[in-house]
Design a protein around this motif. Structure first.
Motif, PDB file in Angstrom:
ATOM      1  N   ALA A 157       0.921  -0.991   0.493  1.00  0.00           N
ATOM      2  CA  ALA A 157       0.343  -0.093   0.253  1.00  0.00           C
ATOM      3  C   ALA A 157       0.689   1.116   0.068  1.00  0.00           C
ATOM      4  CB  ALA A 157      -0.308  -0.113   1.592  1.00  0.00           C
ATOM      5  N   ALA A 158       1.348   1.818   0.875  1.00  0.00           N
ATOM      6  CA  ALA A 158       2.734   1.800   0.260  1.00  0.00           C
ATOM      7  C   ALA A 158       3.515   2.594  -0.325  1.00  0.00           C
ATOM      8  CB  ALA A 158       3.710   2.524   1.480  1.00  0.00           C
ATOM      9  N   TYR A 159       4.139   1.593  -1.356  1.00  0.00           N
ATOM     10  CA  TYR A 159       4.978   1.424  -2.089  1.00  0.00           C
ATOM     11  C   TYR A 159       3.784   2.358  -3.666  1.00  0.00           C
ATOM     12  CZ  TYR A 159       9.260  -0.770  -1.720  1.00  0.00           C
ATOM     13  OH  TYR A 159      10.838  -0.940  -1.010  1.00  0.00           O
ATOM     14  N   CYS A 160       2.421   1.310  -3.080  1.00  0.00           N
ATOM     15  CA  CYS A 160       1.696   2.425  -4.156  1.00  0.00           C
ATOM     16  C   CYS A 160       1.523   3.626  -4.190  1.00  0.00           C
ATOM     17  CB  CYS A 160       0.264   1.510  -4.540  1.00  0.00           C
ATOM     18  SG  CYS A 160       0.181  -0.391  -4.320  1.00  0.00           S
ATOM     19  N   ILE A 161       1.018   4.199  -2.799  1.00  0.00           N
ATOM     20  CA  ILE A 161       1.073   5.905  -2.931  1.00  0.00           C
ATOM     21  C   ILE A 161       2.090   6.326  -3.188  1.00  0.00           C
ATOM     22  CG2 ILE A 161       0.740   6.968  -1.126  1.00  0.00           C
ATOM     23  CD1 ILE A 161      -1.210   5.161   0.882  1.00  0.00           C
ATOM     24  N   ALA A 162       3.512   6.159  -2.979  1.00  0.00           N
ATOM     25  CA  ALA A 162       4.687   6.691  -3.152  1.00  0.00           C
ATOM     26  C   ALA A 162       4.773   6.689  -4.524  1.00  0.00           C
ATOM     27  CB  ALA A 162       6.325   6.109  -3.070  1.00  0.00           C
ATOM     28  N   ILE A 163       4.468   5.669  -5.334  1.00  0.00           N
ATOM     29  CA  ILE A 163       4.720   5.272  -6.864  1.00  0.00           C
ATOM     30  C   ILE A 163       3.935   6.237  -7.647  1.00  0.00           C
ATOM     31  CG2 ILE A 163       5.478   4.034  -8.779  1.00  0.00           C
ATOM     32  CD1 ILE A 163       6.483   1.787  -6.748  1.00  0.00           C
ATOM     33  N   ALA A 164       2.653   6.066  -7.357  1.00  0.00           N
ATOM     34  CA  ALA A 164       1.496   7.021  -8.087  1.00  0.00           C
ATOM     35  C   ALA A 164       2.023   8.506  -7.749  1.00  0.00           C
ATOM     36  CB  ALA A 164      -0.109   6.820  -7.470  1.00  0.00           C
ATOM     37  N   ARG A 165       1.914   8.950  -6.574  1.00  0.00           N
ATOM     38  CA  ARG A 165       2.575  10.620  -6.787  1.00  0.00           C
ATOM     39  C   ARG A 165       3.850  10.442  -8.089  1.00  0.00           C
ATOM     40  NH1 ARG A 165       5.930  13.953  -2.356  1.00  0.00           N
ATOM     41  NH2 ARG A 165       5.505  15.726  -2.845  1.00  0.00           N
ATOM     42  N   ILE A 166       4.802   9.870  -7.840  1.00  0.00           N
ATOM     43  CA  ILE A 166       5.536  10.449  -8.213  1.00  0.00           C
ATOM     44  C   ILE A 166       4.919  10.182 -10.218  1.00  0.00           C
ATOM     45  CG2 ILE A 166       8.292   9.605  -9.659  1.00  0.00           C
ATOM     46  CD1 ILE A 166       8.915   8.198  -6.867  1.00  0.00           C
ATOM     47  N   GLU A 167       4.263   9.150 -11.230  1.00  0.00           N
ATOM     48  CA  GLU A 167       4.447   9.065 -12.183  1.00  0.00           C
ATOM     49  C   GLU A 167       3.072   9.949 -12.306  1.00  0.00           C
ATOM     50  OE1 GLU A 167       1.476   5.119 -14.360  1.00  0.00           O
ATOM     51  OE2 GLU A 167       0.851   6.134 -12.454  1.00  0.00           O
ATOM     52  N   LYS A 168       2.328  10.898 -11.186  1.00  0.00           N
ATOM     53  CA  LYS A 168       1.394  11.803 -11.721  1.00  0.00           C
ATOM     54  C   LYS A 168       3.038  12.884 -12.218  1.00  0.00           C
ATOM     55  CE  LYS A 168      -1.933  15.010  -9.577  1.00  0.00           C
ATOM     56  NZ  LYS A 168      -2.829  14.965  -8.474  1.00  0.00           N
ATOM     57  N   ALA A 169       3.625  12.691 -11.467  1.00  0.00           N
ATOM     58  CA  ALA A 169       5.013  14.224 -12.055  1.00  0.00           C
ATOM     59  C   ALA A 169       5.015  13.953 -13.155  1.00  0.00           C
ATOM     60  CB  ALA A 169       5.968  14.069 -11.016  1.00  0.00           C
ATOM     61  N   TYR A 170       5.031  12.880 -13.650  1.00  0.00           N
ATOM     62  CA  TYR A 170       6.231  12.277 -14.845  1.00  0.00           C
ATOM     63  C   TYR A 170       4.758  12.390 -16.127  1.00  0.00           C
ATOM     64  CZ  TYR A 170      10.539  10.789 -13.569  1.00  0.00           C
ATOM     65  OH  TYR A 170      11.725  10.861 -13.377  1.00  0.00           O
ATOM     66  N   THR A 171       3.668  12.442 -15.580  1.00  0.00           N
ATOM     67  CA  THR A 171       2.121  12.371 -16.164  1.00  0.00           C
ATOM     68  C   THR A 171       2.302  13.753 -16.754  1.00  0.00           C
ATOM     69  OG1 THR A 171       1.743  10.455 -16.018  1.00  0.00           O
ATOM     70  CG2 THR A 171      -0.049  11.693 -17.160  1.00  0.00           C
ATOM     71  N   GLU A 172       1.859  14.623 -16.180  1.00  0.00           N
ATOM     72  CA  GLU A 172       2.056  16.101 -15.742  1.00  0.00           C
ATOM     73  C   GLU A 172       2.793  16.966 -16.570  1.00  0.00           C
ATOM     74  OE1 GLU A 172      -0.444  16.599 -12.105  1.00  0.00           O
ATOM     75  OE2 GLU A 172       1.012  17.445 -12.508  1.00  0.00           O
ATOM     76  N   ARG A 173       4.351  16.401 -16.683  1.00  0.00           N
ATOM     77  CA  ARG A 173       5.300  17.250 -17.139  1.00  0.00           C
ATOM     78  C   ARG A 173       5.767  17.033 -18.452  1.00  0.00           C
ATOM     79  NH1 ARG A 173       8.729  17.146 -11.409  1.00  0.00           N
ATOM     80  NH2 ARG A 173       9.928  15.907 -12.990  1.00  0.00           N
ATOM     81  N   GLY A 174       5.432  15.288 -18.449  1.00  0.00           N
ATOM     82  CA  GLY A 174       6.370  15.027 -19.843  1.00  0.00           C
ATOM     83  C   GLY A 174       7.380  14.502 -19.434  1.00  0.00           C
ATOM     84  N   ILE A 175       8.329  14.194 -20.891  1.00  0.00           N
ATOM     85  CA  ILE A 175       9.427  13.080 -20.916  1.00  0.00           C
ATOM     86  C   ILE A 175      10.663  14.563 -21.283  1.00  0.00           C
ATOM     87  CG2 ILE A 175      11.118  11.084 -20.756  1.00  0.00           C
ATOM     88  CD1 ILE A 175       9.301  10.837 -18.469  1.00  0.00           C
ATOM     89  N   PHE A 176      10.765  14.731 -21.188  1.00  0.00           N
ATOM     90  CA  PHE A 176      11.660  15.635 -21.975  1.00  0.00           C
ATOM     91  C   PHE A 176      13.030  14.554 -23.243  1.00  0.00           C
ATOM     92  CE2 PHE A 176      16.175  17.220 -23.027  1.00  0.00           C
ATOM     93  CZ  PHE A 176      15.598  18.334 -23.904  1.00  0.00           C
ATOM     94  N   PRO A 177      13.547  15.254 -24.940  1.00  0.00           N
ATOM     95  CA  PRO A 177      12.280  16.231 -24.664  1.00  0.00           C
ATOM     96  C   PRO A 177      11.211  16.511 -25.835  1.00  0.00           C
ATOM     97  CG  PRO A 177      14.283  15.385 -26.164  1.00  0.00           C
ATOM     98  CD  PRO A 177      14.120  14.192 -25.301  1.00  0.00           C
TER      99      PRO A 177
END
Length: 432
Positions: A412-432
């Motif tokens: 459960a803790a991993y799911c919450i932690a990883i989902a937060r990071i996934e959201k950051a990448y999803t919102e910002r996209g991958i450079f370039p």
């Protein structure tokens, strides 16, 4: 080095498999949340791995060459954050695993940090304080621009403490242009209070261990009063956890450290043991109010709560079946390997995972970083109240997720932690 951050260094069974453990934990959670495969690729590897070899002159005039490490796993949420340890088991694989755990830990706590870890492969007992200072300062110089208050912020870990952090901060600031020196005080956290440190940072990790156990007992409609606990490791984390547990009515019945194991089912007075270890070169061996026990019998001790607060891979398939506690509170990083965890869960023993249980330290570090960054000064009662609030939010979040999805607390803790990071990448996209 007096009262190290984790002087509770017991004989670690092996660091081999730490990376396997963290990857198994990560993959299990990634599958649970259906993590984007591209983001999974990114999170499965480290961003940077720094290895430095540097010479230091010893007290006898001879030169010794040391190897130091700093692994930076991910910084999607903010600067890399994590401890530096001085221990013979420090190597690149251990640093990789520990750095990944820090990424999940900071994300779970909702902090604006990523994860990093490192240290020096040495046994600090073999060196004088003057030699350790020179080693630390030379290591800091060797790391050069790989650390920084907005880039990578070290903290104490196994066999390092506030004095170590003060040496690092002073060395780092001395290498900056004069106009920038005072603005770089927060290059490390866990400093002495007179050198920009946070009131209460010394007890933050142990206090968090105590709080998460308390929150767990409350969820089970019981209290800590009369509960028996065993503690592996009696350094900074172990001592403070035991201190707060005892104050809340729990009874310490067995302790293990690098030197041996002791037991007293009628209770071991925490402050008496603390004073004894200070007069006995840090060792619990020979404490008059407890009897010696075989190390291999430690985890089989009758108790309600088991706190591994030393190094990794301590609870394995070989000893997990012996544990009689209702709950394991992971004061250390990675103390339970995957096979040991399966045994525990099959037995119905709850595990408060490391990335939640011992997160009080990095939360305290965040407050110190903020205090330095903003030029503020917080009192002890303010800091403890902030820790209380933050840790309760994290615990409730994990516990409720685990109940809602019928998962163990680690997943459960991993799911919450990883989902937060996934959201950051999803919102910002991958450079370039």
């Amino acid at each position: 080095m007096a009262l190290t951050a984790e002087k509770e260094v017991v004989k670690e069974q092996t660091v081999c498999g730490m990376m396997d453990n963290v990857m198994q934990q990560f993959n299990k959670a990634a599958e649970q949340i259906d993590l984007n495969p591209n983001i999974k690729k990114i999170l499965s590897i480290t961003n940077n791995e720094i290895v430095v070899n540097f010479p230091v002159k010893m007290d006898n005039g001879e030169v010794e060459v040391f190897r130091g490490y700093r692994v930076q796993h991910n910084n999607a949420l903010g600067p890399y954050k994590g401890g530096l340890r001085y221990h013979p088991t420090v190597d690149i694989d251990a640093a990789r695993a520990l750095a990944m755990w820090m990424t999940w830990k900071t994300s779970l706590a909702g902090l604006p940090y990523g994860g990093g870890k490192g240290g020096i492969q040495l046994d600090p007992i073999k060196y004088s304080k003057a030699e350790l200072e020179r080693i630390t300062r030379r290591f800091t110089f060797a790391l050069a621009d790989n650390i920084g208050p907005e880039h990578d912020i070290p903290a104490p870990d196994v066999n390092t403490n506030s004095q170590t952090m003060a040496w690092i901060a002073d060395t780092y600031m001395s290498t900056r242009p004069p106009a920038e020196r005072s603005a770089n005080q927060h290059v490390v956290t866990g400093k002495p209070s007179g050198s920009g440190g946070l009131q209460g940072r010394d007890r933050a990790t142990g206090y968090g261990v105590y709080l998460t156990i308390k929150f767990w007992t409350e969820k089970k409609n019981t209290s800590l009063s009369g509960k028996k606990f065993v503690l592996q490791g009696f350094g900074n984390v172990g001592y403070w956890a035991a201190h707060f547990l005892e104050n809340d009515g729990a009874i310490l019945v067995a302790v293990q450290d690098a030197y041996g194991s002791i037991e007293n089912q009628n209770g071991i007075a925490v402050e008496s043991l603390f004073n004894y270890t200070h007069a006995n070169k840090g060792s619990i061996v020979g404490f008059p109010d407890a009897k010696a026990m075989q190390d291999k019998a430690f985890f089989a001790t009758d108790c309600d709560i088991c706190i591994p607060a030393a190094l990794g891979n301590q609870i394995t398939k070989d000893n997990a079946s012996q544990i009689k506690a209702s709950v394991i509170a992971e004061g250390a990083n990675g103390p339970t390997n995957a096979e040991g965890e399966k045994v525990l869960l099959d037995k119905g023993i709850a595990i408060i995972p490391d990335i939640l249980c011992n997160s009080g330290g990095v939360i305290g570090s965040y407050y110190e970083w903020l205090q330095n960054r903003n030029g503020e000064l917080w009192q002890l009662d303010e800091v403890m109240a902030k820790l209380d609030k933050k840790l309760k939010e994290s615990f409730n979040k994990v516990y409720e997720y685990s109940e809602r999805h019928a998962l163990d607390m680690r997943t459960a803790a991993y799911c919450i932690a990883i989902a937060r990071i996934e959201k950051a990448y999803t919102e910002r996209g991958i450079f370039p």
